[in-house]
Structure formats: structure tokens, C-alpha cells
Motif scaffolding. Structure first.
Motif, PDB file in Angstrom:
ATOM      1  N   ASN A 154     -46.325   2.751  16.773  1.00  0.00           N
ATOM      2  CA  ASN A 154     -47.412   3.374  17.642  1.00  0.00           C
ATOM      3  C   ASN A 154     -48.606   2.696  17.498  1.00  0.00           C
ATOM      4  OD1 ASN A 154     -45.739   5.392  18.840  1.00  0.00           O
ATOM      5  ND2 ASN A 154     -46.931   7.015  18.425  1.00  0.00           N
ATOM      6  N   GLY A 247     -51.135  16.396  14.300  1.00  0.00           N
ATOM      7  CA  GLY A 247     -51.069  16.442  15.763  1.00  0.00           C
ATOM      8  C   GLY A 247     -51.447  15.234  16.543  1.00  0.00           C
ATOM      9  N   SER A 248     -50.759  15.037  17.709  1.00  0.00           N
ATOM     10  CA  SER A 248     -50.758  13.813  18.427  1.00  0.00           C
ATOM     11  C   SER A 248     -50.953  14.202  19.794  1.00  0.00           C
ATOM     12  CB  SER A 248     -49.772  13.049  18.148  1.00  0.00           C
ATOM     13  OG  SER A 248     -48.424  13.418  18.705  1.00  0.00           O
ATOM     14  N   GLY A 249     -51.706  13.251  20.487  1.00  0.00           N
ATOM     15  CA  GLY A 249     -51.672  13.321  22.149  1.00  0.00           C
ATOM     16  C   GLY A 249     -51.885  12.301  22.663  1.00  0.00           C
ATOM     17  N   THR A 250     -51.644  11.836  23.970  1.00  0.00           N
ATOM     18  CA  THR A 250     -51.659  10.596  24.617  1.00  0.00           C
ATOM     19  C   THR A 250     -52.495  10.581  25.665  1.00  0.00           C
ATOM     20  OG1 THR A 250     -49.393  10.834  23.985  1.00  0.00           O
ATOM     21  CG2 THR A 250     -50.070   8.979  25.613  1.00  0.00           C
ATOM     22  N   ASP A 251     -53.439   9.476  25.706  1.00  0.00           N
ATOM     23  CA  ASP A 251     -54.396   9.425  26.918  1.00  0.00           C
ATOM     24  C   ASP A 251     -53.593   9.357  28.264  1.00  0.00           C
ATOM     25  OD1 ASP A 251     -56.483   9.452  24.927  1.00  0.00           O
ATOM     26  OD2 ASP A 251     -56.646   7.426  25.023  1.00  0.00           O
ATOM     27  N   GLY A 252     -52.743   8.519  28.261  1.00  0.00           N
ATOM     28  CA  GLY A 252     -52.047   8.251  29.681  1.00  0.00           C
ATOM     29  C   GLY A 252     -53.182   7.334  30.587  1.00  0.00           C
ATOM     30  N   TRP A 253     -54.059   6.616  30.081  1.00  0.00           N
ATOM     31  CA  TRP A 253     -55.191   6.254  30.765  1.00  0.00           C
ATOM     32  C   TRP A 253     -55.209   4.590  30.717  1.00  0.00           C
ATOM     33  CZ3 TRP A 253     -59.021   7.502  33.753  1.00  0.00           C
ATOM     34  CH2 TRP A 253     -60.585   6.591  33.710  1.00  0.00           C
ATOM     35  N   HIS A 254     -55.026   3.869  29.990  1.00  0.00           N
ATOM     36  CA  HIS A 254     -55.026   2.494  29.856  1.00  0.00           C
ATOM     37  C   HIS A 254     -54.339   1.967  28.386  1.00  0.00           C
ATOM     38  CE1 HIS A 254     -57.221  -1.558  29.424  1.00  0.00           C
ATOM     39  NE2 HIS A 254     -57.371  -1.509  30.677  1.00  0.00           N
ATOM     40  N   ARG A 263     -59.352  12.434  25.770  1.00  0.00           N
ATOM     41  CA  ARG A 263     -58.395  13.308  26.163  1.00  0.00           C
ATOM     42  C   ARG A 263     -57.326  13.561  25.016  1.00  0.00           C
ATOM     43  NH1 ARG A 263     -55.347  13.954  31.804  1.00  0.00           N
ATOM     44  NH2 ARG A 263     -53.837  15.586  31.113  1.00  0.00           N
ATOM     45  N   GLN A 267     -56.657  16.638  22.190  1.00  0.00           N
ATOM     46  CA  GLN A 267     -55.427  17.259  22.160  1.00  0.00           C
ATOM     47  C   GLN A 267     -54.860  17.226  20.768  1.00  0.00           C
ATOM     48  OE1 GLN A 267     -52.931  15.822  25.699  1.00  0.00           O
ATOM     49  NE2 GLN A 267     -51.080  16.438  24.460  1.00  0.00           N
ATOM     50  N   PHE A 380     -53.730   1.460  20.593  1.00  0.00           N
ATOM     51  CA  PHE A 380     -53.317   0.986  21.978  1.00  0.00           C
ATOM     52  C   PHE A 380     -52.290   1.794  22.478  1.00  0.00           C
ATOM     53  CE2 PHE A 380     -54.337  -3.973  21.277  1.00  0.00           C
ATOM     54  CZ  PHE A 380     -55.941  -3.607  21.247  1.00  0.00           C
ATOM     55  N   GLY A 381     -52.153   1.712  23.856  1.00  0.00           N
ATOM     56  CA  GLY A 381     -51.065   2.614  24.522  1.00  0.00           C
ATOM     57  C   GLY A 381     -51.614   4.003  24.582  1.00  0.00           C
ATOM     58  N   ASN A 383     -52.171   6.069  22.270  1.00  0.00           N
ATOM     59  CA  ASN A 383     -51.527   7.236  21.331  1.00  0.00           C
ATOM     60  C   ASN A 383     -53.024   7.765  20.342  1.00  0.00           C
ATOM     61  OD1 ASN A 383     -49.237   5.149  21.574  1.00  0.00           O
ATOM     62  ND2 ASN A 383     -48.647   7.358  21.008  1.00  0.00           N
TER      63      ASN A 383
ATOM     64  N   ALA B 145     -46.155   3.714  26.424  1.00  0.00           N
ATOM     65  CA  ALA B 145     -47.712   4.055  27.299  1.00  0.00           C
ATOM     66  C   ALA B 145     -47.452   4.001  28.535  1.00  0.00           C
ATOM     67  CB  ALA B 145     -48.448   2.704  26.966  1.00  0.00           C
ATOM     68  N   SER B 148     -46.114   7.268  29.782  1.00  0.00           N
ATOM     69  CA  SER B 148     -47.110   8.145  29.872  1.00  0.00           C
ATOM     70  C   SER B 148     -48.041   8.177  31.045  1.00  0.00           C
ATOM     71  CB  SER B 148     -47.949   8.169  28.681  1.00  0.00           C
ATOM     72  OG  SER B 148     -49.381   8.862  28.565  1.00  0.00           O
ATOM     73  N   MET B 149     -48.425   6.989  31.251  1.00  0.00           N
ATOM     74  CA  MET B 149     -49.632   6.536  32.316  1.00  0.00           C
ATOM     75  C   MET B 149     -48.925   6.689  33.946  1.00  0.00           C
ATOM     76  SD  MET B 149     -51.987   3.346  31.044  1.00  0.00           S
ATOM     77  CE  MET B 149     -50.543   2.376  30.437  1.00  0.00           C
TER      78      MET B 149
END
Lengths: 395, 361
Positions: A154, A247-254, A263, A267, A380-381, A383, B145, B148-149
Motif C-alpha cells: 500500500n 483504522g484505514s480510509g481511502t481518499d479516492g482522489w488522486h 478525507r 476516516q 500514494f494511491g 491510502n 487506487a 477507489s477513484m
């Protein structure tokens, strides 16, 4: 986390020291050992300092493997020695191995590939070495463990995720003992990669400082021996510390930039605090990811202000460099070590507050009384991962 | 085997490989027994011929993701995205139902072509001209990634790289997440891509072998592997009512010499044997049970067990062994089947899929 998980052994080696005690002593003394890369050369106009392991480290195996795996094995060796487990006993148990890495999973041997491109019939030794070097498999194979193994990739949260997920395996009853952590070596490919993204600093990094201008890469490994609280009590072994929550969370952004409002980090924090049933005011300090890049420190400062306001915080990247997949594990070892000692080192490289951040890390060795602390990793990703630890029974 | 206290429901499946995309194409290929590998006319730099390979396309991905959003995605990420989209679509999970979903991606080699593409930029033009786009797309978690995106999934996101054990480890984590209530649903699967360097490695490692025409999974002592690529995903749910393909009800991992007996139970075994002699010896330990394999359909790739789990789900749903069998009893109704994958060092990961959950399974 349903139950707290005991940490009965800690292994750690990095530029600050080849054991946890050495590294903590060095950081409390404010030493910084960044320098130009020693193991490879590049043709960049600027030199980007890195944090290398000093000299030789305990080479546990004479098998041909990547330096990353040798670092991981050395950390595992330290951790197992401290844990009091005999190998004979462990072989009768379900022992999982859960390691994070970036370099250790990448088939990117430049010399091999260059020869391949030129039709030069390259030696297959680099590929053999890569195939024999999966960091988790190396540890499991070396000790003859009998349980699940996994290498988490990750990116820079890998070490934190590895510890959280290793703890989950114990909580779920899938393993009796888990060795969890991370390992990464300095590598020319990664060095070039971060330089290409223009986030490497040509001076020693300055996390959270107004003049911060990027990160320094580092290398090292951290490994924790995890077991259930019942197991460690049965063995009458003093715990080095406890994992309370993950805990973990994902941006889903860039792919490479954090979400501007943090974000995924929020989370991850919310989950770790909820499962550990820890309130923010109970925490002694926050170990931030704190790489020294403009974006990372801005987002972390924002989230600190919104979610962890008032807590002392620091970054240890100024002592170790950014060790990528190992960072979360090395810093987990540090957090446990700081909790044992009741003090944390200054955030190396910080001098002047960035008005835009409004966040000031600790600037000197800082004592504390509380028994719990939090460590966060961004990657990156998109995470994000967070661990919460409690001081152990060892003082 | 570790029997799960709460079996997890298989709600959806998705796969893309040389056989095509989707369950129907996969079943058809399994029943046919093999997929035809592709032969390149190209030569490697040293003059050696390309090894045959099972190659996949990602045609149809723009049915799920806008073309504009796909511009920067490499083949590796596209494979994963297509596999994931197919699985979510099959599970009936729409874009507004993705609040409590986790993603786990298993891969043996990651985005290998892009990794070498990054090295191309360094070798061609110098260190200072290294490609930032190639570097950021070469990280192993790039597929996770993009899942997710592009799909708006913000739950836990994990990428694992453990060669042949990657998928088994992924299932361990998925089970943990569901049992502990971290998420309600997990999109879990495997992806690997083929590339010129991997192809060259096959050519070099197996230079003395007869070039295989097809994978023979039960010829444990012969090297018949043909590299493959693709992606296969499962949608797992903690809600037993959402099962459409049965349940994962037991998992196990360790070394064959120490724990294989715990795997060898009454259920048929779906061997992950894919023509590699160095792991074949470990599969031989499982010969005592009815066994089948479908590797001849998808090829040899580290994350192949993801295809086996999709196949197991389909066989349990249809109560029929779709794949190649070596003994007649395998034609019997399939109510339970165990996927087992072995690595060359004897490590194994086993996952059992059952038609029923709870008592009497």
C-alpha cells in the motif's frame, strides 16, 4: 479492535540506529545522519540527501536476497529474540507474517533491464534474487513458520497497515502469533521516481516548517511480535506495548496527492479511535506521517487541527528519512519506545511556523504522562492508515 | 482448515482473461478445456522468440467508466478495473450503494509493464528525465487506487503482493474485515499483466524445455506453463442472504508438509497447478482427493487463484464441475470445493467454497 493485542517483541533498524534503543537515544540527542546516497550514483544536477543504515547490520541469513528482505529479517530476528518465544514452540503454532514494502516487491532491476533492452543475454541472477526475496515469505521461510504470509504494498502506509492487519488476524482467531512490520531499502529507481515528481528535497527535510521543500528518502525495517493478551499473560512475558486500534480510509482522489481536506485520513482516525474506544484527550502525542512535502504537511496539519487539536505531535522523518513501506512499522516501534520512556524527541527540521498551517510540532524533547499514542501514515494511491498504541509493562 | 464462525457470502463475480470477459465466457472456456495461447512474431533483443502467452483485452471497460477517465490508465489498471466493475455489476451493487465496501487487490508482479516503462524513461533520456507519470502509475497499489477513484469506493483499500500466495492472503483479510464488521462488503480479487520482460524470463528459465502447446495441470513433473494475464474478482458480503454463489466457509494457509492434511478433506479440490514443475511436487500431495483445474483456460499467473475462486463459485452455483477433471467422480454434483494454490517453496493457501452455510454444511 475487539481486544487489545500484545506486542512482546520489537525489532527496528534505520539510519538513526541499528536497534530501537540506539535509534531512540540518537533521536533524543537530536542527531541527524542524512547524506548523499552511498550505494548508488545518479546524474541529477542536485543531490537529494538520503538516510542510510550506518555500516553493517546483523545479517541473519546467507541466502542471496534483496537488501530489503535482509533488513526485514534482521528486524524480525531482533523482535523474536526479545519476545521470549522458542522457535520450537512457534513451529507448533499458527504463526503469520505480515510485512509492508515498496521496493521489496518491485521487479525493477535496472542493470538487468538495460542488458535485456540491448539484447545482451543478461544473467538471471537479479530475477532469481527478486523471486526469492518477498519480504514476508523470507521471514516465514527462514524460521519455518506455519501460517499465512502476506506482503502489503500500500505504498507508504504499508507498514502501518501490516501491523493493523496482523493484529486483526489474531483477533479473528486465524493466527496465534504474527510477526508484522515493514522493510525497504534505498533504491535508485525510487530515488529517480521521487525526483521526477519534484518532491525530493535537496536539503535535510523540514516537516511542517514554513520553508519545507520536500522529503528525504531513507531505509530500514521494523517488526513487532504480536499475540493475544491471553497468550502473553499465559507465557508470563511482559508486554512491550499494546496495539489498541487500527483504522484505514481511502481518499479516492488522486494517485500521488492527498485529498485536500484529508478525507481518507479522517476516516482512518475515526475508525481507529472508535475500535480502540480511546478518546483524543487520552492520547499523549501524535506521530505524524510528516514527510516535509508541501501537500502532505498541509493536509496533516488541517486534520490535526480538526480532529486531534491540542495534542503534541512530531515527525521522525527528519531522523530517518522517509522509509516508504517500512515507515509505519519503524514509527510504530518508535511510538512504543517513546511510550516506555515517557518522552518524545523534537520534530527534527522544524524551525519556523507556516502561518498557512498553523501547526507547531514539539521542538524539544518533551516528557508526557499519558500512556497512549497515535501514529498515522499517508500514501500514494490515497491510502491512509492509523494505529493507536498503549504503553506496555516494560519500563 | 480454519472453519469460519460466520461464512461469507459470495454475492458477485467478475473476470477478464484470454478467454474473454464475464462468467459466461469463462464457463464456456472451462467446458471447452483450454484457451488458445497467442504467438508473437516479434523477437526479444537477444534474438530469442517470444514465448506463447494468454493475453487479455479490456474491450468494454468504457461501458462502466467514461473513456475520458481511462486516458491515463495502463493495461494493468484497466484489467483490474474491468474485473472489479464486472463483479460489482454482477452483485447488483450500484454507484449509490458503495458506502461500506472495502477493496483488496492481490498481484504477483504489479504494474510490471509500467515499471519497465519508467526504467525506459531513465535509460533513454537520463535520470533527470525520469517520467513522473510512469512512476506514479508503477506503484503496486495503483489498481486499488483507480478502483477507489473511478468507482467511488472510500472504504479500506489494500494491495498485496505475495506471488502465488497473494490471493489466499487477500481472502484472509477479506474474511477479517467482514467478521469484524469493518465493512459490509469486500471487492476482492487478483490481477496480473504479461509484459515483454516476463515473457523473456519464461524463455530464459525454460530454454531447455519443449515449448508447451497447452498447460497440463496434472502433469506435475513436466514444465507446461504458459504465461497468462487478467483479473478476477469476487464480491463478498457479510449478509448471508446476499449469497448468489455459495459461501466461503473455511480457509487455511501454511506449508504443505505441515498442514496439508488439514486441507485434504472430503471436498473436491480445485488445484491451482498451472504447469510449473517447481510447484507441481506440492500439488501431488493432494492427489488423494478428487481434483480438477482450470488453469489451462486462464494461463499461468501468480494471482491465478482468483480465477479458481470465481470458477469454484460458478461450480457451486451450478452444482457442476465445469473444468478439466482427472477422475470420473468429479463429474458428481459439486456442493463444496476447495481451491488450493501452492508456491514453489511448499507454502499453500486454501479456500473452501460451499453451497450452504451454517450447520450441516
Amino acid at each position: 479492535m475487539v481486544n487489545r493485542i500484545a506486542v512482546t517483541g520489537i525489532g527496528c533498524l534505520c539510519a538513526a540506529g541499528n536497534t530501537l534503543d540506539e535509534a531512540i537515544a540518537s533521536m533524543l540527542a537530536g542527531e541527524r545522519h542524512g547524506s548523499a546516497p552511498r550505494r548508488f550514483t545518479t546524474t541529477h544536477a542536485d543531490t537529494f540527501p538520503v538516510f542510510s543504515i550506518a555500516g553493517e547490520f546483523d545479517d541473519v541469513s546467507d541466502r542471496d536476497m534483496l537488501r530489503t528482505s535482509r533488513l526485514g529479517l534482521a528486524a524480525a530476528h531482533q523482535a523474536l529474540a526479545q519476545s521470549g518465544w522458542s522457535l520450537e514452540t512457534l513451529k507448533s503454532l499458527r504463526v503469520g507474517v505480515c510485512m509492508g514494502t515498496t521496493v521489496g516487491s518491485a521487479m525493477n532491476n535496472e542493470a538487468f533491464y538495460s542488458d535485456y533492452r540491448q539484447g545482451a543475454n543478461p544473467s538471471m541472477t537479479p530475477i532469481d534474487r527478486f523471486l526469492a526475496s518477498n519480504p514476508a515469505a523470507v521471514i516465514s521461510r527462514h524460521y519455518g513458520f506455519n501460517g499465512p504470509t502476506q506482503t502489503i504494498v500500500n505504498a507508504c502506509s504499508s507498514g502501518t497497515d501490516a501491523i493493523g492487519l496482523g493484529a486483526a488476524w489474531i483477533n479473528a482467531g486465524l493466527c496465534d502469533v504474527v510477526l508484522a512490520g515493514g522493510a525497504d531499502e534505498l533504491c535508485r529507481t525510487t530515488y529517480n521516481g521521487f525526483a521526477s515528481l519534484q518532491i525530493s528535497s535537496s536539503v535535510l527535510c523540514r516537516p511542517f516548517d514554513r520553508s519545507r521543500c520536500g522529503l528525504n528518502l531513507g531505509e530500514g525495517a521494523g517488526v513487532l511480535v504480536l499475540e493475544s493478551e491471553a497468550s502473553h499473560r499465559r507465557r508470563k512475558i511482559e508486554a512491550q506495548g499494546f496495539v489498541l486500534g487500527y483504522g484505514s480510509g481511502t481518499d479516492g482522489w488522486h494517485l500521488t496527492a492527498p485529498h485536500p481536506e484529508g478525507r481518507g485520513l479522517k476516516q482512518a482516525l475515526a475508525e481507529a479511535l472508535a475500535v480502540s474506544r480511546v478518546r483524543v484527550e487520552q492520547l499523549a502525542f501524535v506521530n505524524t506521517h510528516g514527510t516535509g512535502t508541501r501537500d502532505n504537511d498541509r493536509v496533516e496539519s488541517l486534520v490535526l487541527g480538526e480532529c486531534l487539536s491540542g495534542l503534541p505531535f512530531h515527525s521522525t522523518k527528519g531522523y530517518t528519512g522517509h522509509t516508504l513501506g517500512a515507515a509505519g512499522a519503524i514509527e510504530a516501534a518508535f511510538v512504543l519506545g517513546f511510550l516506555q520512556r515517557g518522552q518524545m524527541p523534537a520534530s527534527a527540521g522544524f524551525e519556523n511556523m507556516d502561518e498557512d498551517l498553523g501547526a507547531v510540532p514539539v521542538t524539544s524533547v518533551t516528557p508526557f504522562d499519558a500512556t497512549m499514542a497515535l501514529s498515522e501514515s499517508l500514501a500514494f494511491g490515497g491510502n491512509n492508515a492509523v494505529l493507536i498504541f498503549e504503553r506496555g509493562e516494560v519500563s | 482448515m480454519n472453519l469460519l464462525t460466520q461464512p461469507v457470502a459470495i454475492q458477485g463475480i467478475g473476470c477478464v482473461g484470454a478467454f474473454g470477459r464475464g462468467a459466461a465466457a469463462f464457463v464456456e472456456a472451462m467446458q471447452r478445456g483450454t484457451t488458445a495461447p497467442q504467438y508473437h512474431d516479434d523477437l526479444h533483443g537477444d534474438g530469442s522468440a517470444y514465448f506463447p502467452a494468454f493475453l487479455a483485452t479490456t474491450d468494454g471497460l468504457d461501458d462502466y467508466v467514461p473513456k475520458r477517465a481511462l486516458r491515463r490508465l495502463d493495461h494493468y489498471s484497466r484489467l483490474a478495473l474491468l474485473g472489479g466493475c464486472l463483479a460489482l455489476d454482477d452483485a447488483g451493487i450500484s454507484a449509490d450503494q458503495r458506502d461500506r465496501i472495502g477493496v483488496i487487490v492481490a498481484s504477483g508482479y504489479g504494474a510490471s509493464a509500467t515499471t519497465f516503462g519508467f526504467l525506459d524513461s531513465v535509460l533513454d533520456d537520463g535520470d533527470h528525465c525520469a517520467s513522473p507519470t510512469a512512476f506514479s502509475n508503477s506503484v503496486h497499489n495503483v489498481a486499488g487506487a483507480y478502483l477507489s477513484m473511478q468507482l467511488g469506493i472510500h472504504g479500506p483499500n489494500l494491495t498485496l503482493s505475495q506471488f502465488e500466495m497473494s490471493v489466499s492472503a487477500a481472502i484472509y483479510n477479506a474474511v477479517c474485515w467482514l467478521q469484524q464488521g469493518r465493512v459490509d462488503t469486500v471487492l476482492v480479487g487478483g490481477v496480473d499483466e504479461h509484459c515483454a520482460v516476463l515473457n523473456y524470463c519464461y524463455r530464459r528459465y525454460f530454454a531447455e524445455e519443449i515449448e508447451p502447446q497447452r498447460i497440463e495441470p496434472f502433469a506435475f513433473n513436466r514444465q507446461t506453463a504458459i504465461p497468462g494475464e487478467g483479473a478476477a474478482f469476487l464480491v463478498l458480503s457479510r449478509d448471508p442472504k446476499k449469497s448468489r454463489y455459495g459461501y466461503i466457509d473455511a480457509i487455511c494457509a501454511g506449508h504443505v508438509e505441515q498442514r496439508a492434511e488439514s486441507v485434504i478433506q472430503r471436498s473436491p479440490i480445485l488445484l491451482g497447478a498451472d504447469g510449473h514443475r517447481n510447484s507441481g511436487q506440492w500439488y501431488q500431495r493432494c492427489v488423494g482427493n478428487p481434483k480438477t483445474s482450470c488453469s489451462a483456460v486462464y494461463g499461468s499467473l501468480p494471482s491465478g487463484q482468483a480465477f479458481d475462486l470465481v470458477a469454484a463459485a460458478l461450480m457451486v452455483r451450478d452444482q457442476q464441475c465445469h473444468a478439466a477433471c482427472d477422475r470420473i467422480e468429479e463429474a458428481a454434483q459439486i456442493r463444496q470445493i476447495t481451491s488450493i494454490k501452492c508456491a514453489s517453496d511448499g507454502q499453500f493457501g486454501a479456500v473452501r467454497v460451499s453451497r450452504w452455510s451454517g450447520k450441516g454444511r
